[in-house]
Design a protein around this motif. Sequence first.
Motif, PDB file in Angstrom:
ATOM      1  N   GLY A   1      -8.821  -0.919  -4.773  1.00 14.08           N
ATOM      2  CA  GLY A   1      -8.322  -2.196  -4.262  1.00 14.08           C
ATOM      3  C   GLY A   1      -7.822  -2.074  -2.842  1.00 14.08           C
ATOM      4  O   GLY A   1      -6.696  -2.428  -2.549  1.00 14.08           O
ATOM      5  N   GLY A   2      -8.652  -1.556  -1.967  1.00 14.76           N
ATOM      6  CA  GLY A   2      -8.278  -1.325  -0.581  1.00 14.76           C
ATOM      7  C   GLY A   2      -7.564  -2.511   0.038  1.00 14.76           C
ATOM      8  O   GLY A   2      -8.026  -3.636  -0.015  1.00 14.76           O
ATOM      9  N   PHE A   3      -6.420  -2.244   0.624  1.00 14.62           N
ATOM     10  CA  PHE A   3      -5.582  -3.261   1.220  1.00 14.62           C
ATOM     11  C   PHE A   3      -5.615  -3.046   2.721  1.00 14.62           C
ATOM     12  O   PHE A   3      -5.081  -2.064   3.213  1.00 14.62           O
ATOM     13  CB  PHE A   3      -4.158  -3.123   0.665  1.00 14.62           C
ATOM     14  CG  PHE A   3      -3.269  -4.287   0.962  1.00 14.62           C
ATOM     15  CD1 PHE A   3      -3.426  -5.478   0.278  1.00 14.62           C
ATOM     16  CD2 PHE A   3      -2.287  -4.194   1.924  1.00 14.62           C
ATOM     17  CE1 PHE A   3      -2.608  -6.557   0.549  1.00 14.62           C
ATOM     18  CE2 PHE A   3      -1.467  -5.266   2.200  1.00 14.62           C
ATOM     19  CZ  PHE A   3      -1.625  -6.451   1.511  1.00 14.62           C
ATOM     20  N   ALA A   4      -6.278  -3.920   3.455  1.00 13.69           N
ATOM     21  CA  ALA A   4      -6.426  -3.718   4.894  1.00 13.69           C
ATOM     22  C   ALA A   4      -6.369  -5.051   5.626  1.00 13.69           C
ATOM     23  O   ALA A   4      -6.660  -6.103   5.061  1.00 13.69           O
ATOM     24  CB  ALA A   4      -7.755  -3.024   5.172  1.00 13.69           C
ATOM     25  N   LEU A   5      -5.991  -4.980   6.899  1.00 15.47           N
ATOM     26  CA  LEU A   5      -5.921  -6.171   7.750  1.00 15.47           C
ATOM     27  C   LEU A   5      -7.196  -6.392   8.539  1.00 15.47           C
ATOM     28  O   LEU A   5      -7.415  -7.450   9.074  1.00 15.47           O
ATOM     29  CB  LEU A   5      -4.751  -6.040   8.729  1.00 15.47           C
ATOM     30  CG  LEU A   5      -3.370  -6.070   8.109  1.00 15.47           C
ATOM     31  CD1 LEU A   5      -2.322  -5.787   9.162  1.00 15.47           C
ATOM     32  CD2 LEU A   5      -3.116  -7.406   7.452  1.00 15.47           C
ATOM     33  N   GLY A   6      -8.007  -5.397   8.649  1.00 15.54           N
ATOM     34  CA  GLY A   6      -9.239  -5.483   9.425  1.00 15.54           C
ATOM     35  C   GLY A   6      -9.829  -4.099   9.550  1.00 15.54           C
ATOM     36  O   GLY A   6      -9.368  -3.149   8.926  1.00 15.54           O
TER      37      GLY A   6
ATOM     38  N   GLN B   1      -9.565  -1.973  11.824  1.00 13.90           N
ATOM     39  CA  GLN B   1      -8.645  -0.972  12.353  1.00 13.90           C
ATOM     40  C   GLN B   1      -7.829  -0.326  11.242  1.00 13.90           C
ATOM     41  O   GLN B   1      -7.635   0.885  11.225  1.00 13.90           O
ATOM     42  CB  GLN B   1      -7.686  -1.577  13.386  1.00 13.90           C
ATOM     43  CG  GLN B   1      -8.354  -2.186  14.578  1.00 13.90           C
ATOM     44  CD  GLN B   1      -8.595  -3.689  14.396  1.00 13.90           C
ATOM     45  OE1 GLN B   1      -8.675  -4.187  13.287  1.00 13.90           O
ATOM     46  NE2 GLN B   1      -8.728  -4.399  15.506  1.00 13.90           N
ATOM     47  N   SER B   2      -7.337  -1.137  10.318  1.00 14.91           N
ATOM     48  CA  SER B   2      -6.537  -0.546   9.243  1.00 14.91           C
ATOM     49  C   SER B   2      -7.424   0.150   8.204  1.00 14.91           C
ATOM     50  O   SER B   2      -6.984   1.093   7.561  1.00 14.91           O
ATOM     51  CB  SER B   2      -5.618  -1.583   8.592  1.00 14.91           C
ATOM     52  OG  SER B   2      -6.341  -2.615   7.999  1.00 14.91           O
ATOM     53  N   ILE B   3      -8.672  -0.289   8.058  1.00 17.50           N
ATOM     54  CA  ILE B   3      -9.598   0.442   7.189  1.00 17.50           C
ATOM     55  C   ILE B   3      -9.848   1.825   7.782  1.00 17.50           C
ATOM     56  O   ILE B   3      -9.757   2.846   7.096  1.00 17.50           O
ATOM     57  CB  ILE B   3     -10.929  -0.316   7.020  1.00 17.50           C
ATOM     58  CG1 ILE B   3     -10.727  -1.615   6.257  1.00 17.50           C
ATOM     59  CG2 ILE B   3     -11.959   0.570   6.300  1.00 17.50           C
ATOM     60  CD1 ILE B   3     -11.935  -2.541   6.266  1.00 17.50           C
ATOM     61  N   LEU B   4     -10.136   1.835   9.071  1.00 16.44           N
ATOM     62  CA  LEU B   4     -10.388   3.100   9.759  1.00 16.44           C
ATOM     63  C   LEU B   4      -9.168   4.019   9.692  1.00 16.44           C
ATOM     64  O   LEU B   4      -9.280   5.200   9.361  1.00 16.44           O
ATOM     65  CB  LEU B   4     -10.766   2.827  11.219  1.00 16.44           C
ATOM     66  CG  LEU B   4     -11.085   4.032  12.083  1.00 16.44           C
ATOM     67  CD1 LEU B   4     -12.343   4.734  11.606  1.00 16.44           C
ATOM     68  CD2 LEU B   4     -11.239   3.596  13.532  1.00 16.44           C
ATOM     69  N   GLY B   5      -7.992   3.474   9.971  1.00 21.17           N
ATOM     70  CA  GLY B   5      -6.778   4.296   9.998  1.00 21.17           C
ATOM     71  C   GLY B   5      -6.263   4.677   8.631  1.00 21.17           C
ATOM     72  O   GLY B   5      -6.122   5.865   8.321  1.00 21.17           O
ATOM     73  N   ASP B   6      -5.969   3.676   7.805  1.00 21.18           N
ATOM     74  CA  ASP B   6      -5.301   3.932   6.525  1.00 21.18           C
ATOM     75  C   ASP B   6      -6.187   4.573   5.469  1.00 21.18           C
ATOM     76  O   ASP B   6      -5.677   5.162   4.519  1.00 21.18           O
ATOM     77  CB  ASP B   6      -4.713   2.637   5.963  1.00 21.18           C
ATOM     78  CG  ASP B   6      -3.403   2.264   6.619  1.00 21.18           C
ATOM     79  OD1 ASP B   6      -2.690   3.179   7.076  1.00 21.18           O
ATOM     80  OD2 ASP B   6      -3.084   1.067   6.674  1.00 21.18           O
TER      81      ASP B   6
ATOM     82  N   GLY C   1       0.825  -1.207   0.000  1.00 19.07           N
ATOM     83  CA  GLY C   1       0.000   0.000   0.000  1.00 19.07           C
ATOM     84  C   GLY C   1       0.854   1.250   0.000  1.00 19.07           C
ATOM     85  O   GLY C   1       1.999   1.240   0.422  1.00 19.07           O
ATOM     86  N   GLY C   2       0.262   2.309  -0.489  1.00 21.64           N
ATOM     87  CA  GLY C   2       0.977   3.573  -0.603  1.00 21.64           C
ATOM     88  C   GLY C   2       1.502   3.759  -2.010  1.00 21.64           C
ATOM     89  O   GLY C   2       2.051   2.830  -2.595  1.00 21.64           O
ATOM     90  N   SER C   3       1.280   4.942  -2.559  1.00 22.79           N
ATOM     91  CA  SER C   3       1.752   5.221  -3.903  1.00 22.79           C
ATOM     92  C   SER C   3       1.986   6.712  -4.073  1.00 22.79           C
ATOM     93  O   SER C   3       1.510   7.529  -3.282  1.00 22.79           O
ATOM     94  CB  SER C   3       0.738   4.726  -4.945  1.00 22.79           C
ATOM     95  OG  SER C   3      -0.524   5.312  -4.724  1.00 22.79           O
TER      96      SER C   3
END
Length: 176
Positions: A64-69, A71-76, A26-28
């Motif tokens: 293509g959201g890349f998240a672990l759960g 928490q990472s959806i909320l944060g990232d 993630g990140g670009s």
Amino acid sequence: MLCEGALLVAAAQILSYVKFLELPNGGSLTPAMFPVLLFAVRWGWKDGLLGGLVLGILQFMFDGGFALGWQSILGDYLLAFTALGLAGVFRGRRWGIFAGTVLGCAGRFLVHYVVGATIWAEYMPEEFLSMTMTSPWLYSLLYNGVYMLPNMVLALVIGALLYRPMGRYLTGADIE
């Protein structure tokens, strides 16, 4: 304000597909942040936060959201893109687009930095762990800095290129 916000957020989403650099987790590097930063500087931080939130939702849904759960959806996605709206603190200021860009990007970086060091820490690469740098905070600083610093510079360059021909628009002087 709503029409302009919708157009600038849509422009940001479209520009997010122009990627000069894309990292594996993630990140670009894209010109996508500039329209939201511009919207925030023109209309203020409250509307800017909302514009950033909408972009974060669109990024998760369509990029293509890349998240672990959650928490990472909320944060990232939700919090990090919302932080771009902090640029609106400099609404109406002559150099607001530049100071706002730095503040909005710093806010987004800070959110990614904390999420990276807390949520993504367990996914630090083995080769990084074998080095003397084993801190997830340092890893997050380096990983997120690799794309956020160039993103900020790119947004500043875009602002500088547009400042002379579109100064009244960039400062929001045309809506006062």
